[in-house]
Design an enzyme around this catalytic site. Structure first.
Site, short mmCIF file in Angstrom:
data_model
loop_
_atom_site.label_atom_id
_atom_site.label_comp_id
_atom_site.label_asym_id
_atom_site.label_seq_id
_atom_site.Cartn_x
_atom_site.Cartn_y
_atom_site.Cartn_z
N ASP A 12 0.85 -1.19 0.00
CA ASP A 12 0.00 0.00 0.00
C ASP A 12 0.88 1.24 0.00
O ASP A 12 2.00 1.22 0.51
CB ASP A 12 -0.91 0.01 1.24
CG ASP A 12 -2.07 0.99 1.13
OD1 ASP A 12 -1.83 2.21 1.23
OD2 ASP A 12 -3.20 0.54 0.94
N ALA A 59 -2.27 0.06 12.56
CA ALA A 59 -2.01 -1.38 12.46
C ALA A 59 -1.98 -1.82 11.00
O ALA A 59 -1.12 -2.63 10.60
CB ALA A 59 -3.06 -2.16 13.23
N TYR A 60 -2.90 -1.30 10.21
CA TYR A 60 -2.93 -1.62 8.78
C TYR A 60 -1.62 -1.23 8.11
O TYR A 60 -1.00 -2.03 7.39
CB TYR A 60 -4.10 -0.92 8.12
CG TYR A 60 -4.12 -1.03 6.61
CD1 TYR A 60 -4.67 -2.14 5.99
CD2 TYR A 60 -3.58 -0.02 5.81
CE1 TYR A 60 -4.68 -2.25 4.61
CE2 TYR A 60 -3.58 -0.13 4.43
CZ TYR A 60 -4.13 -1.24 3.83
OH TYR A 60 -4.13 -1.34 2.46
N ALA A 61 -1.18 0.01 8.35
CA ALA A 61 0.05 0.49 7.73
C ALA A 61 1.25 -0.33 8.18
O ALA A 61 2.13 -0.66 7.38
CB ALA A 61 0.26 1.97 8.05
N SER A 113 1.29 -3.46 9.17
CA SER A 113 1.27 -4.80 8.59
C SER A 113 1.68 -4.77 7.12
O SER A 113 2.40 -5.67 6.65
CB SER A 113 -0.12 -5.42 8.74
OG SER A 113 -1.10 -4.72 7.99
#
Length: 240
Positions: free
Chosen positions: A139, A151-153, A155
């Site tokens: 991403d 957390a998304y970033a 991961s």
């Protein structure tokens, strides 16, 4: 002697959006496809009718990941590529247990590709120099971080790092690269105001659609030299 049957390309999260577009792209090229899906969307029936092998999978647990790997390992001849497209999106919201948010994001974006790359390694090897590929979908936020999706970033950043580690491990038989998209296409429910705000974040001011991803995937698959690299698809957003 007849021409050898092409090896299948495995696409995780192939039931909708970019994963689905990739699946149809390869099917139209007479390329065998294996697709994982979590939810049985109507599009899955279309893929099955077209000859794709579609396997329902639950990547929320390691046992689910390995059960999927066991199904893929039944492929007798190997794999041409693995495209790690399966993804989830969770924000740190009031009331959401932070440990659960982090665990969920790490499970789908780190544990799943990590375990599958190891479990399916033997299907990728043995086909020649630079003959196989792994592509991780990361991403744009890997580069900038995100205060709303920490957390998304994190991961996706871990997945980006694994790209280089697996490239070292699997060369020269297998090339390993990542694609880091920003806005590629909108959701149906996105309103006009949101769409304009999103478009203004990039220099190119457009949502290019799935073809931009497909073209880059094709380039990486046909290259015999590029490995261990991340390729942004952000329309110059980093320059805004």
């Amino acid at each position: 002697m007849g021409k050898a049957q092409p090896l299948p390309i495995l696409i995780t999260g192939g039931g909708r959006r970019i994963g689905l577009a990739l699946a149809w792209h390869f099917i139209n090229q007479k390329q065998p496809v294996i697709v994982s899906y979590r939810t049985h969307y109507p599009a899955i029936d279309g893929l099955i009718k077209a000859g794709a092998q579609c396997i329902q999978a639950d990547f929320s647990t390691n046992d689910g990941v390995m059960a999927f790997a066991d199904e893929v390992l039944k492929s007798p001849h190997g794999l041409r590529a693995i495209l790690h497209n399966a993804s989830a999106w969770m924000a740190e919201k009031p009331g959401a247990p932070l440990a659960d948010v982090l665990a969920c994001m790490m499970q789908i974006h780190v544990n799943t590709p990590y375990l599958l790359n190891h479990a399916l390694e033997r299907l990728l090897r043995g086909h020649g120099h630079a003959a196989s590929d792994i592509i991780h979908f990361t991403d744009y936020v890997v580069e900038r971080g995100s205060d709303k999706h920490i957390a998304y970033a994190a991961s996706k950043a871990a997945l980006d790092n694994m790209t280089r580690s697996f490239a070292r491990k699997l060369a020269p038989e297998v090339k390993v690269n990542s694609i880091a998209p920003s806005l590629i296409l909108f959701n149906e429910h996105d309103d006009a105001e949101y769409r304009q705000q999103a478009l203004n974040k990039s220099l190119m001011k457009t949502a290019p659609g799935e073809k931009e991803v497909i073209d880059l995937v094709d380039y990486l698959l046909t290259s015999c030299f590029v490995t261990g690299r991340s390729f942004p698809l952000d329309g110059g957003r980093h320059l805004r």
